[in-house]
Design a protein around this motif. Structure first.
Motif, PDB file in Angstrom:
ATOM      1  N   GLU A   1      -3.067   5.895   0.694  1.00 19.37           N
ATOM      2  CA  GLU A   1      -3.602   4.559   0.962  1.00 19.37           C
ATOM      3  C   GLU A   1      -2.528   3.606   1.487  1.00 19.37           C
ATOM      4  O   GLU A   1      -1.499   3.378   0.849  1.00 19.37           O
TER       5      GLU A   1
ATOM      6  N   THR B   1     -10.482   3.203   5.292  1.00 18.71           N
ATOM      7  CA  THR B   1      -9.823   4.499   5.116  1.00 18.71           C
ATOM      8  C   THR B   1     -10.696   5.671   5.533  1.00 18.71           C
ATOM      9  O   THR B   1     -10.212   6.654   6.108  1.00 18.71           O
TER      10      THR B   1
ATOM     11  N   MET C   1      -5.078   5.638  -4.009  1.00 25.31           N
ATOM     12  CA  MET C   1      -5.455   4.220  -4.044  1.00 25.31           C
ATOM     13  C   MET C   1      -4.306   3.289  -4.424  1.00 25.31           C
ATOM     14  O   MET C   1      -4.415   2.071  -4.280  1.00 25.31           O
TER      15      MET C   1
ATOM     16  N   HIS D   1      -3.197   0.072  -2.320  1.00 24.05           N
ATOM     17  CA  HIS D   1      -4.250  -0.763  -1.732  1.00 24.05           C
ATOM     18  C   HIS D   1      -3.830  -2.232  -1.707  1.00 24.05           C
ATOM     19  O   HIS D   1      -2.999  -2.679  -2.493  1.00 24.05           O
TER      20      HIS D   1
END
Length: 380
Positions: free
Chosen positions: A35, A79, A195, A198
């Motif tokens: 990410e 994404t 993640m 992020h």
């Protein structure tokens, strides 16, 4: 224009997947789409108090790997579109701007890297994404692409969190767990979307304190982002250290889905006397560059400073595993030599010229027709 099933049949009839020796050893394949992972130095010079990705920088220069730059079709979000390009070999360049393929166009089962590896005897075929399963329609899209298992944030027990997100360290620990519990003698395929990094880079968190600073740039967001990247670098080192000692041949493919938000990039541009509001086409394309690494614990032909795009990257995975290319990827080999980068953000010709899909005209007709066929006319 000019699309027909007959035309698609003519295109695909030229390309058939070769069969692989059933006795040949196949490596485990682990793909990590990280990410918002990028190296902000591509935007302009920055001086930091310490290297924010020392392991990856060294790996890309001295490791047993293929590495370089891949261009995404997105920046700051969405994404799933990078996932779509990588897994299918299709390009977001042919779809309307701002759309998400998983949500709007993926409505039936279709060929992908997943189905190709399954046909070669790979098991597991697990997708992991550390957020809600329904995000970007992944709970429906992943099975259509051939995944047998989808692990979301609900399948992680007491994971380590950095800020509000499951850490890359915990994400990679799940990969190791899947490997250690796989069927003996069967190659494993794992697709991992993280993640940790992020957006939300300007808040303060009790469980994470940024430790990377940038000379001459007073930006909370940039400091937070680079400090998160440093955590990713450490986690990837742990994952590669583990598999460097593994008994089975294993390949790890690692790249970013897109660059972070403009809260991170704009301070770097301004510090290099570049106005974010008046970027040239070349300067704008810099915002879509992310690093990629294909590492293995067996010998591969090393390459550095490669330049590609997400739709081509799976070809490199298959070729370095000595696996055959399916029809779509086979049909792209010639096109790739002429246009080594095809993304919604721009197209790079072999001589370095920057252009667009529209300006390329008929050169992409076959590619465009194949993508249309897979999305709208394909029947398994």
């Amino acid at each position: 224009n000019g699309y027909s099933l007959k035309k698609v049949e003519e295109i695909t009839s030229k390309y058939t997947s070769d069969t692989v020796d059933s006795n040949k050893k196949r490596p485990n394949v682990i793909v990590v789409i990280n990410e918002a992972f990028s190296d902000p130095q591509v935007l302009g010079d920055i001086e930091t108090n310490e290297d924010y990705m020392p392991f990856i920088h060294d790996l890309m220069k001295n490791g047993n790997c293929v590495s370089g730059t891949t261009y995404a079709s997105i920046v700051g979000g969405q994404t799933a579109n990078t996932e779509y390009e990588f897994l299918t070999g299709n390009s977001m360049a042919f779809l309307p701007k701002g759309t998400v393929a998983f949500q709007l166009y993926l409505r039936h089962a279709m060929p992908s890297l997943v189905t190709e590896l399954k046909s070669e005897g790979y098991t597991g075929n697990s997708a992991t994404h550390l957020q809600k399963a329904r995000n970007y329609n992944r709970d429906k899209a992943y099975p259509l692409l051939g995944f047998d298992e989808f692990l979301s944030q609900d399948d992680f027990r007491n994971p380590k969190r950095i800020r509000n997100y499951i850490s890359d360290e915990s994400s990679f620990a799940k990969i190791i767990e899947l490997y250690e519990n796989k069927k003996e003698g069967k190659p494993l395929f794992v697709f991992n979307v993280t993640m940790q990094n992020h957006s939300g880079y300007e808040e303060e968190f009790h469980n994470f304190t940024p430790d990377i600073t940038v000379d001459g740039i007073d930006s909370k967001a940039l400091s937070m982002y680079l400090s998160l990247v440093k955590q990713t670098d450490s986690a990837l080192q742990g994952l590669i250290d583990y598999f460097s000692q593994a008994d089975e041949d294993t390949m790890i493919v690692f790249f970013g889905d897109h660059q972070p938000t403009t809260y991170v990039s704009n301070p770097i541009l301004r510090n290099n006397k570049v106005n974010p509001e008046t970027l040239t086409d070349e300067e704008n394309l810099l915002k879509y560059k992310v690093p990629y690494v294909i590492w293995s614990n067996f010998d591969i032909e090393e390459q550095t400073d490669g330049e590609t795009s997400a739709n081509y990257l799976a070809m490199d995975v298959l070729e370095n595993c000595d696996l055959p290319l399916p029809a779509l990827q086979s049909s792209l080999t010639g096109l790739r030599k002429e246009y080594p980068v095809i993304s919604a953000a721009g197209v790079r010709e072999a001589d370095g010229t920057l252009t667009t899909v529209k300006e390329c005209g008929e050169a992409f007709n076959d590619y465009r027709s194949l993508e249309y066929y897979l999305l709208f006319d394909y029947e398994r």
